[in-house]
Scaffold this motif. Structure first.
Motif, PDB file in Angstrom:
ATOM      1  N   ASP A 252     -20.589 -36.090  29.497  1.00 31.82           N
ATOM      2  CA  ASP A 252     -19.664 -37.238  29.422  1.00 31.82           C
ATOM      3  C   ASP A 252     -18.343 -36.888  30.104  1.00 31.82           C
ATOM      4  OD1 ASP A 252     -19.016 -35.367  27.506  1.00 31.82           O
ATOM      5  OD2 ASP A 252     -18.375 -36.838  26.003  1.00 31.82           O
ATOM      6  N   ILE A 253     -18.451 -36.321  31.299  1.00 29.46           N
ATOM      7  CA  ILE A 253     -17.286 -35.865  32.071  1.00 29.46           C
ATOM      8  C   ILE A 253     -17.375 -36.408  33.487  1.00 29.46           C
ATOM      9  CG2 ILE A 253     -16.191 -33.824  33.100  1.00 29.46           C
ATOM     10  CD1 ILE A 253     -16.941 -32.252  30.608  1.00 29.46           C
ATOM     11  N   VAL A 254     -16.244 -36.893  33.987  1.00 35.72           N
ATOM     12  CA  VAL A 254     -16.144 -37.352  35.369  1.00 35.72           C
ATOM     13  C   VAL A 254     -15.345 -36.320  36.156  1.00 35.72           C
ATOM     14  CG1 VAL A 254     -15.279 -39.149  36.911  1.00 35.72           C
ATOM     15  CG2 VAL A 254     -16.244 -39.782  34.678  1.00 35.72           C
ATOM     16  N   TYR A 255     -15.907 -35.851  37.269  1.00 34.26           N
ATOM     17  CA  TYR A 255     -15.250 -34.865  38.130  1.00 34.26           C
ATOM     18  C   TYR A 255     -14.509 -35.592  39.250  1.00 34.26           C
ATOM     19  CZ  TYR A 255     -17.794 -31.106  35.831  1.00 34.26           C
ATOM     20  OH  TYR A 255     -18.277 -30.216  34.904  1.00 34.26           O
ATOM     21  N   LEU A 256     -13.225 -35.236  39.385  1.00 34.50           N
ATOM     22  CA  LEU A 256     -12.387 -35.869  40.411  1.00 34.50           C
ATOM     23  C   LEU A 256     -11.884 -34.860  41.430  1.00 34.50           C
ATOM     24  CD1 LEU A 256     -10.429 -38.106  37.905  1.00 34.50           C
ATOM     25  CD2 LEU A 256     -12.216 -38.875  39.487  1.00 34.50           C
ATOM     26  N   GLN A 257     -11.923 -33.573  41.090  1.00 35.19           N
ATOM     27  CA  GLN A 257     -11.605 -32.492  42.006  1.00 35.19           C
ATOM     28  C   GLN A 257     -12.549 -31.323  41.698  1.00 35.19           C
ATOM     29  OE1 GLN A 257      -7.398 -31.491  42.809  1.00 35.19           O
ATOM     30  NE2 GLN A 257      -6.832 -33.012  41.251  1.00 35.19           N
ATOM     31  N   VAL A 392      -8.323 -33.042  37.449  1.00 31.92           N
ATOM     32  CA  VAL A 392      -9.531 -32.375  37.953  1.00 31.92           C
ATOM     33  C   VAL A 392     -10.764 -33.014  37.331  1.00 31.92           C
ATOM     34  CG1 VAL A 392     -10.777 -30.183  38.073  1.00 31.92           C
ATOM     35  CG2 VAL A 392      -8.292 -30.220  38.288  1.00 31.92           C
ATOM     36  N   ILE A 393     -10.708 -33.204  36.027  1.00 29.75           N
ATOM     37  CA  ILE A 393     -11.811 -33.869  35.312  1.00 29.75           C
ATOM     38  C   ILE A 393     -11.227 -34.743  34.217  1.00 29.75           C
ATOM     39  CG2 ILE A 393     -13.490 -32.022  35.751  1.00 29.75           C
ATOM     40  CD1 ILE A 393     -12.415 -32.201  32.246  1.00 29.75           C
ATOM     41  N   VAL A 394     -12.013 -35.707  33.779  1.00 28.32           N
ATOM     42  CA  VAL A 394     -11.691 -36.483  32.585  1.00 28.32           C
ATOM     43  C   VAL A 394     -12.889 -36.392  31.653  1.00 28.32           C
ATOM     44  CG1 VAL A 394     -11.206 -38.748  31.599  1.00 28.32           C
ATOM     45  CG2 VAL A 394     -10.149 -38.089  33.766  1.00 28.32           C
ATOM     46  N   HIS A 395     -12.634 -35.932  30.442  1.00 30.70           N
ATOM     47  CA  HIS A 395     -13.699 -35.755  29.454  1.00 30.70           C
ATOM     48  C   HIS A 395     -13.591 -36.863  28.420  1.00 30.70           C
ATOM     49  CE1 HIS A 395     -15.912 -32.720  26.570  1.00 30.70           C
ATOM     50  NE2 HIS A 395     -16.563 -33.848  26.750  1.00 30.70           N
ATOM     51  N   LEU A 396     -14.627 -37.676  28.297  1.00 31.79           N
ATOM     52  CA  LEU A 396     -14.615 -38.796  27.353  1.00 31.79           C
ATOM     53  C   LEU A 396     -15.054 -38.326  25.968  1.00 31.79           C
ATOM     54  CD1 LEU A 396     -13.723 -41.513  28.551  1.00 31.79           C
ATOM     55  CD2 LEU A 396     -14.817 -40.095  30.285  1.00 31.79           C
ATOM     56  N   ASN A 397     -14.359 -37.342  25.456  1.00 29.26           N
ATOM     57  CA  ASN A 397     -14.760 -36.709  24.197  1.00 29.26           C
ATOM     58  C   ASN A 397     -14.256 -37.432  22.956  1.00 29.26           C
ATOM     59  OD1 ASN A 397     -12.164 -35.774  25.138  1.00 29.26           O
ATOM     60  ND2 ASN A 397     -12.157 -34.312  23.453  1.00 29.26           N
ATOM     61  N   TYR A 398     -13.185 -38.206  23.085  1.00 30.74           N
ATOM     62  CA  TYR A 398     -12.567 -38.821  21.912  1.00 30.74           C
ATOM     63  C   TYR A 398     -13.109 -40.219  21.592  1.00 30.74           C
ATOM     64  CZ  TYR A 398      -8.762 -35.612  20.605  1.00 30.74           C
ATOM     65  OH  TYR A 398      -8.025 -34.549  20.123  1.00 30.74           O
ATOM     66  N   HIS A 399     -13.913 -40.785  22.482  1.00 33.72           N
ATOM     67  CA  HIS A 399     -14.231 -42.200  22.353  1.00 33.72           C
ATOM     68  C   HIS A 399     -15.723 -42.501  22.399  1.00 33.72           C
ATOM     69  CE1 HIS A 399      -9.999 -42.229  23.717  1.00 33.72           C
ATOM     70  NE2 HIS A 399      -9.908 -43.332  22.996  1.00 33.72           N
ATOM     71  N   PRO A 400     -16.110 -43.629  21.776  1.00 31.66           N
ATOM     72  CA  PRO A 400     -17.466 -44.141  21.955  1.00 31.66           C
ATOM     73  C   PRO A 400     -17.539 -44.899  23.287  1.00 31.66           C
ATOM     74  CG  PRO A 400     -16.256 -45.568  20.487  1.00 31.66           C
ATOM     75  CD  PRO A 400     -15.346 -44.417  20.818  1.00 31.66           C
ATOM     76  N   ASN A 401     -18.607 -45.609  23.489  1.00 38.57           N
ATOM     77  CA  ASN A 401     -18.776 -46.355  24.751  1.00 38.57           C
ATOM     78  C   ASN A 401     -18.518 -45.445  25.949  1.00 38.57           C
ATOM     79  OD1 ASN A 401     -16.948 -48.525  22.803  1.00 38.57           O
ATOM     80  ND2 ASN A 401     -19.080 -49.011  23.326  1.00 38.57           N
ATOM     81  N   LYS A 402     -19.089 -44.266  25.878  1.00 36.70           N
ATOM     82  CA  LYS A 402     -18.809 -43.255  26.898  1.00 36.70           C
ATOM     83  C   LYS A 402     -19.203 -43.717  28.300  1.00 36.70           C
ATOM     84  CE  LYS A 402     -19.312 -39.363  23.708  1.00 36.70           C
ATOM     85  NZ  LYS A 402     -17.886 -38.966  23.745  1.00 36.70           N
TER      86      LYS A 402
END
Length: 429
Positions: A252-257, A392-402
């Motif tokens: 559940d992570i988006v890589y941007l760099q 660099v990355i955004v981790h959707l760790n805190y939320h539902p609807n990932k």
């Protein structure tokens, strides 16, 4: 005067030689008395004047031991032999324990000697302690098939690794699509079922499925997020034993760099944080107030928000492998334990009576560059300056609807849609 001086010296020399001779004589006498209590010259009865005959060979029956007495002596001898063996074993055990005590006493010194040469302390303000443990010697025999895959996939002996089963197929696609978009080639998916193997192969994604293991396969095929997350500590061990550094990643992570351009590599574990500002991410002095204590009511405590066990860089060191072993062992024995809590406890709890703390170096990643979703949705998206920075990355760790939030992150940072994040609440409501 000169003659008198020489005479005194001669007399002193003579007295010294006499004293030495006396000492030698006393020591020799003691040694002879100890080792030869019956004297140096033993006397034996003469047999030359006694003819040997039948009568001489006969033994007086009164001087013979009875058969019962002989049996008793034999029994005592066996008993003494057994006791002697037990005593020898006790001595060996005590020597072994003594060796262990001695080894433990100077363990730190020996460890330092292994890590490097001894140094003098420099001037004030210039002394820096060791921070980086040496890497282990790679052992390809641990898993030859994985070793071959890693030789083809890894870059500079490091790579991104993620575990996935069919339950996270959609988020996995967003995950590896963002990795490809950035141009990262050194990544690998550990497939926990055959469907993910085929899915990765059809999308030209490097994939590895370990040999059948009933314990792992049962969790991997049907387990939820927490159960699957716990498996990674067992599986990562082989990567480290093979000599590779791993950037462990949830899907559940988006890589941007490219994250490898932003690592320090000066610690055993380098992890993103669940903290959301400088204090919570990097630690602060928290004052506990207990009014009933009077003037001693204030107690100072150190606090830090936990490392996120879904995104951390781990080097192939003995400390790192010990960490994985500790966490995997506790997760296997403690049914209701959470892998992230155990991960942090083993990293941060100090040694205390009944517990030996882990000697591992730790680094917290920049929380704006390696961003959790709380930072993004509560702070960054509402700040005109911060929302122009590209993490660099955004981790959707805190939320539902990932999945929906991951797609929105791509729209916001990649496609430039400035309102892509607006529809989501700050929290999970």
């Amino acid at each position: 005067m000169a003659v008198a001086g020489r005479r005194d010296k001669a007399q002193q020399s003579l007295r010294s030689r006499i004293a030495i001779a006396v000492v030698i004589g006393v020591v020799a006498g003691c040694l002879i008395a100890f080792y030869f209590p019956h004297g140096l010259i033993l006397s034996y009865p003469s047999v030359r004047n006694h003819p040997i005959g039948i009568s001489n060979i006969q033994v007086d029956s009164s001087s013979c031991e009875s058969s019962e007495h002989i049996k008793m002596l034999k029994s005592e001898f066996v008993s003494l032999s057994e006791n002697n063996s037990k005593l020898k074993k006790q001595i060996r055990d005590l020597k072994h324990k003594l060796q262990l005590v001695e080894q433990g006493k100077d363990h730190a010194e020996k460890q330092f000697m292994v890590l490097g040469e001894q140094h003098k302390a420099g001037p004030f303000g210039t002394v820096k302690a060791l921070r980086t443990n040496p890497t282990v010697i790679p052992d390809k025999s641990v898993n030859p098939r994985l070793a071959q895959i890693l030789e083809e996939v890894a870059v500079e002996k490091e790579l991104i690794v993620a575990l996935a089963n069919s339950n996270v197929k959609d988020t996995l696609e967003v995950w590896f699509s963002s990795i490809k978009r950035v141009g990262i080639s050194n990544y690998l998916v550990i497939a926990l079922d055959d469907q993910i193997v085929e899915f990765c192969k059809s999308n030209d994604v490097p994939v590895y499925k370990r040999d059948p293991d009933d314990g792992i396969d049962a969790v991997g095929k049907t387990g939820g997020n927490h159960a699957v997350s716990g498996l990674k500590f067992r599986m990562l061990r082989e990567f480290l034993q093979l000599g590779y550094s791993v950037l462990l990643s949830d899907v559940d992570i988006v890589y941007l760099q490219n994250p490898f351009n932003h690592l320090y590599r000066d610690s055993d574990v380098e992890s993103m944080t669940d903290g959301h500002n400088n204090m919570t991410a990097y630690g602060y002095n928290d004052v506990f107030d207990e009014p009933e204590m009077g003037w001693a009511r204030y107690a100072h405590t150190m606090r830090i928000w936990v490392f996120n066990s879904g995104f951390f860089y781990i080097r192939p060191t003995l400390a790192s492998i010990e960490l994985l072993d500790r966490v995997a062992d506790r997760l296997a024995r403690q049914e209701n334990s959470w892998d992230q809590a155990v991960f942090n406890e083993e990293l941060f709890f100090p040694s205390h009576p009944g517990y030996d703390g882990l000697h591992a170096a730790k680094r917290t990643m920049d929380f704006y560059m390696f961003m959790n979703s709380k930072v993004l949705f509560k702070t960054v998206r509402k700040d005109d300056k911060l929302n122009k920075l590209k993490p660099v990355i955004v981790h959707l760790n805190y939320h539902p609807n990932k999945l929906e939030r991951m797609k929105a992150v791509v729209e916001f940072y990649v496609n430039g849609k400035r309102d892509a994040l607006d529809a989501f609440p700050d929290g999970s409501e």
